[in-house]
Design a protein around this motif. Structure first.
Motif, PDB file in Angstrom:
ATOM      1  N   ARG A  32       0.848  -1.208   0.000  1.00 31.21           N
ATOM      2  CA  ARG A  32       0.000   0.000   0.000  1.00 31.21           C
ATOM      3  C   ARG A  32       0.883   1.259   0.000  1.00 31.21           C
ATOM      4  O   ARG A  32       0.890   2.043   0.945  1.00 31.21           O
ATOM      5  N   ARG A  33       1.611   1.421  -1.097  1.00 30.10           N
ATOM      6  CA  ARG A  33       2.494   2.577  -1.273  1.00 30.10           C
ATOM      7  C   ARG A  33       2.326   3.100  -2.696  1.00 30.10           C
ATOM      8  O   ARG A  33       3.133   2.820  -3.570  1.00 30.10           O
ATOM      9  N   PRO A  34       1.269   3.845  -2.949  1.00 32.02           N
ATOM     10  CA  PRO A  34       0.987   4.294  -4.316  1.00 32.02           C
ATOM     11  C   PRO A  34       2.073   5.221  -4.852  1.00 32.02           C
ATOM     12  O   PRO A  34       2.790   5.878  -4.109  1.00 32.02           O
ATOM     13  N   GLU A  81     -11.415   3.853  -7.047  1.00 30.72           N
ATOM     14  CA  GLU A  81     -11.326   3.198  -5.740  1.00 30.72           C
ATOM     15  C   GLU A  81      -9.941   2.586  -5.525  1.00 30.72           C
ATOM     16  O   GLU A  81      -9.400   2.631  -4.417  1.00 30.72           O
ATOM     17  N   MET A  82      -9.360   2.008  -6.561  1.00 28.66           N
ATOM     18  CA  MET A  82      -8.000   1.480  -6.451  1.00 28.66           C
ATOM     19  C   MET A  82      -7.033   2.590  -6.064  1.00 28.66           C
ATOM     20  O   MET A  82      -6.167   2.424  -5.184  1.00 28.66           O
ATOM     21  N   ALA A  83      -7.167   3.738  -6.727  1.00 26.97           N
ATOM     22  CA  ALA A  83      -6.267   4.857  -6.450  1.00 26.97           C
ATOM     23  C   ALA A  83      -6.495   5.417  -5.052  1.00 26.97           C
ATOM     24  O   ALA A  83      -5.540   5.703  -4.312  1.00 26.97           O
ATOM     25  N   GLN A  84      -7.745   5.588  -4.669  1.00 24.27           N
ATOM     26  CA  GLN A  84      -8.039   6.160  -3.353  1.00 24.27           C
ATOM     27  C   GLN A  84      -7.635   5.226  -2.226  1.00 24.27           C
ATOM     28  O   GLN A  84      -7.241   5.673  -1.153  1.00 24.27           O
ATOM     29  N   PHE A  85      -7.706   3.925  -2.468  1.00 25.23           N
ATOM     30  CA  PHE A  85      -7.283   2.966  -1.451  1.00 25.23           C
ATOM     31  C   PHE A  85      -5.770   3.013  -1.250  1.00 25.23           C
ATOM     32  O   PHE A  85      -5.281   2.779  -0.140  1.00 25.23           O
ATOM     33  N   GLY A  86      -5.048   3.318  -2.321  1.00 28.18           N
ATOM     34  CA  GLY A  86      -3.592   3.398  -2.213  1.00 28.18           C
ATOM     35  C   GLY A  86      -2.872   2.167  -2.714  1.00 28.18           C
ATOM     36  O   GLY A  86      -1.825   1.792  -2.168  1.00 28.18           O
ATOM     37  N   TYR A 257      -2.443  11.664  -6.081  1.00 26.59           N
ATOM     38  CA  TYR A 257      -1.687  11.223  -4.914  1.00 26.59           C
ATOM     39  C   TYR A 257      -0.665  12.276  -4.504  1.00 26.59           C
ATOM     40  O   TYR A 257      -0.520  12.595  -3.319  1.00 26.59           O
ATOM     41  N   ALA A 258       0.059  12.819  -5.495  1.00 21.63           N
ATOM     42  CA  ALA A 258       1.043  13.853  -5.192  1.00 21.63           C
ATOM     43  C   ALA A 258       0.375  15.067  -4.553  1.00 21.63           C
ATOM     44  O   ALA A 258       0.953  15.704  -3.651  1.00 21.63           O
ATOM     45  N   PHE A 259      -0.839  15.388  -4.985  1.00 19.54           N
ATOM     46  CA  PHE A 259      -1.544  16.530  -4.391  1.00 19.54           C
ATOM     47  C   PHE A 259      -1.931  16.243  -2.948  1.00 19.54           C
ATOM     48  O   PHE A 259      -1.890  17.140  -2.095  1.00 19.54           O
ATOM     49  N   ASP A 260      -2.299  15.007  -2.650  1.00 22.13           N
ATOM     50  CA  ASP A 260      -2.589  14.643  -1.260  1.00 22.13           C
ATOM     51  C   ASP A 260      -1.354  14.844  -0.378  1.00 22.13           C
ATOM     52  O   ASP A 260      -1.461  15.290   0.775  1.00 22.13           O
ATOM     53  N   VAL A 261      -0.186  14.502  -0.931  1.00 20.94           N
ATOM     54  CA  VAL A 261       1.062  14.744  -0.204  1.00 20.94           C
ATOM     55  C   VAL A 261       1.271  16.236  -0.002  1.00 20.94           C
ATOM     56  O   VAL A 261       1.649  16.689   1.088  1.00 20.94           O
ATOM     57  N   LEU A 262       1.010  17.029  -1.031  1.00 21.48           N
ATOM     58  CA  LEU A 262       1.152  18.485  -0.921  1.00 21.48           C
ATOM     59  C   LEU A 262       0.220  19.035   0.148  1.00 21.48           C
ATOM     60  O   LEU A 262       0.606  19.921   0.928  1.00 21.48           O
ATOM     61  N   ASP A 263      -0.990  18.525   0.202  1.00 24.42           N
ATOM     62  CA  ASP A 263      -1.952  18.944   1.232  1.00 24.42           C
ATOM     63  C   ASP A 263      -1.354  18.786   2.631  1.00 24.42           C
ATOM     64  O   ASP A 263      -1.457  19.681   3.480  1.00 24.42           O
ATOM     65  N   ARG A 264      -0.741  17.619   2.865  1.00 24.54           N
ATOM     66  CA  ARG A 264      -0.169  17.367   4.190  1.00 24.54           C
ATOM     67  C   ARG A 264       1.068  18.209   4.448  1.00 24.54           C
ATOM     68  O   ARG A 264       1.359  18.573   5.584  1.00 24.54           O
TER      69      ARG A 264
END
Length: 389
Positions: A32-34, A81-86, A257-264
């Motif tokens: 689980r490391r997208p 769903e695959m992408a959101q799950f990771g 996914y990269a944007f989720d990292v940017l959010d954090r």
């Protein structure tokens, strides 16, 4: 095991929940490391078989060939769903690229031999397209195939062949005759990677991975029955496959996914918060716009309402967006942006450098973005210049 007919009867939301529940129960947690992790070799086979055994393999393939035959809305939900799950990245060139091509152009014998093993995940395929001095300009390929009785004798080299070190089979373009137009005289062959005369030399990229390779073919004898389509008509086959490839490589999942990292990263930013938040807002708008465009274009593509240059737009925009977001991640990380390895983000860790390095080649593979712009311009303004990849 989930049956395709059962999935058809579910609402889109119930379908999403069924897939999420299955992933929670069966997906290996160490995978689980997208984005930063790609399944390879035996790991990829294990994942493909797991999906097959539980009835989640190949959502777009027709049911008569072993796929799920899902409608567009459920196909999009599946990938979202695959992408959101990771889930980790996996290539599956047999399932995403070759399979649909064989369904359209293959002989009954080729379909019977190759499609079942692709569905089961028994075999890893690689794509022999690009060559030295003939990458994005695919029609300039020099690898030759001379007919000799019941075989083609193949000579040449392929480069940037993804996962060639793991593959058991390769589909490749070869020149079987010299014609006035360079797109003519090209044929589409299937070859086993253990044939005498095939040599694979890995290429290590900036991230330290050997996902690419150069493949040398010296007097390789490929059975003539492995020709897909008519001799000299490989360009027609290749164009159909490239459409599927551009849909696949243009997925918004890496950028999301990269944007989720940017959010954090925003909450830990060590640089100018005002400028960073402006950039964050702009990228969010661009991402949402692209997600909507991707869904709209994919819908039209499945219905046969999309021209090739429109898929070039997707490929170009997705790679540009992924690169800009990965660069923003480094900016938001400040001095930690240059660190090797994982950077702590609260309870999580992210390898920002690896995300950045993975994003860099996206504007080159699958046809360089500058070439995509040329194709788009010729489609809009008209030109007698021949199309390249």
């Amino acid at each position: 095991m989930t049956e395709p007919a059962e999935l058809d009867s579910l609402s889109d939301e119930a379908f999403r929940k069924r897939l999420r529940d299955w992933l929670e129960e069966y997906y290996p947690p160490e995978w689980r490391r997208p984005v930063i992790f790609r399944l390879r070799g035996d790991s990829e086979k294990r994942w493909l078989r797991l999906m097959h055994d539980h009835g989640w393999r190949l959502p777009s393939w027709p049911k008569e060939y072993g796929g799920l035959g899902l409608p567009l809305t459920k196909q999009l939900a599946y990938h979202e769903e695959m992408a959101q799950f990771g889930t980790a990245r996996w290539l599956d060139m047999g399932g995403t690229l070759l399979g649909p091509t064989l369904i359209k152009f293959g002989t009954p014998e080729q379909k019977a031999k190759y499609l079942p093993e692709i569905v089961r995940g028994d075999v890893i395929w690689c794509q022999g397209y690009s060559e030295p001095n003939a990458g994005s300009d695919l029609a300039s390929l020099k690898t030759t195939a001379r007919r000799d009785g019941d075989h083609f004798v193949v000579n040449g080299t392929k480069i940037w062949t993804t996962m060639a070190t793991d593959a058991q089979r390769m589909f490749l373009l070869v020149r079987t005759s010299q014609e006035e137009r360079k797109q003519q005289g090209i044929s589409f062959l299937l070859a086993d990677m253990d044939l005498p005369g095939i040599t694979v030399e890995p290429i290590v990229n900036l991230a330290g991975e050997d996902e690419f390779a150069q493949v040398f073919l010296d007097d390789v004898r490929v059975p003539a029955e492995n020709l897909v389509g008519e001799p000299g008509q490989g360009w027609t086959v290749a164009k159909a496959l490239l459409g599927v490839e551009r849909i696949t490589t243009a997925s918004p999942a890496p950028a999301r996914y990269a944007f989720d990292v940017l959010d954090r990263l925003i909450s830990f930013a060590q640089s100018d918060q005002h400028a960073l938040r402006q950039l964050h807002g702009q990228l969010l708008c661009d991402l949402e716009d692209y997600v909507a465009l991707y869904a709209q274009t994919t819908d039209a593509y499945i219905d046969g309402r999309v021209e090739g240059h429109e898929l070039c737009v997707l490929k170009m925009l997705s790679s540009d967006l992924f690169q800009r977001i990965s660069e923003a991640c480094l900016q938001a990380a400040g001095e930690r942006g240059g660190s090797r390895g994982a950077v702590p983000l609260g309870a999580d860790n992210e390898d920002l450098r690896l995300i950045y390095l993975i994003a860099r080649p996206t504007s080159i593979y699958g046809g360089a973005n500058d070439v995509q712009r040329d194709i788009i311009a010729r489609a809009i303004f008209g030109s007698r210049t021949t199309l390249s990849r």
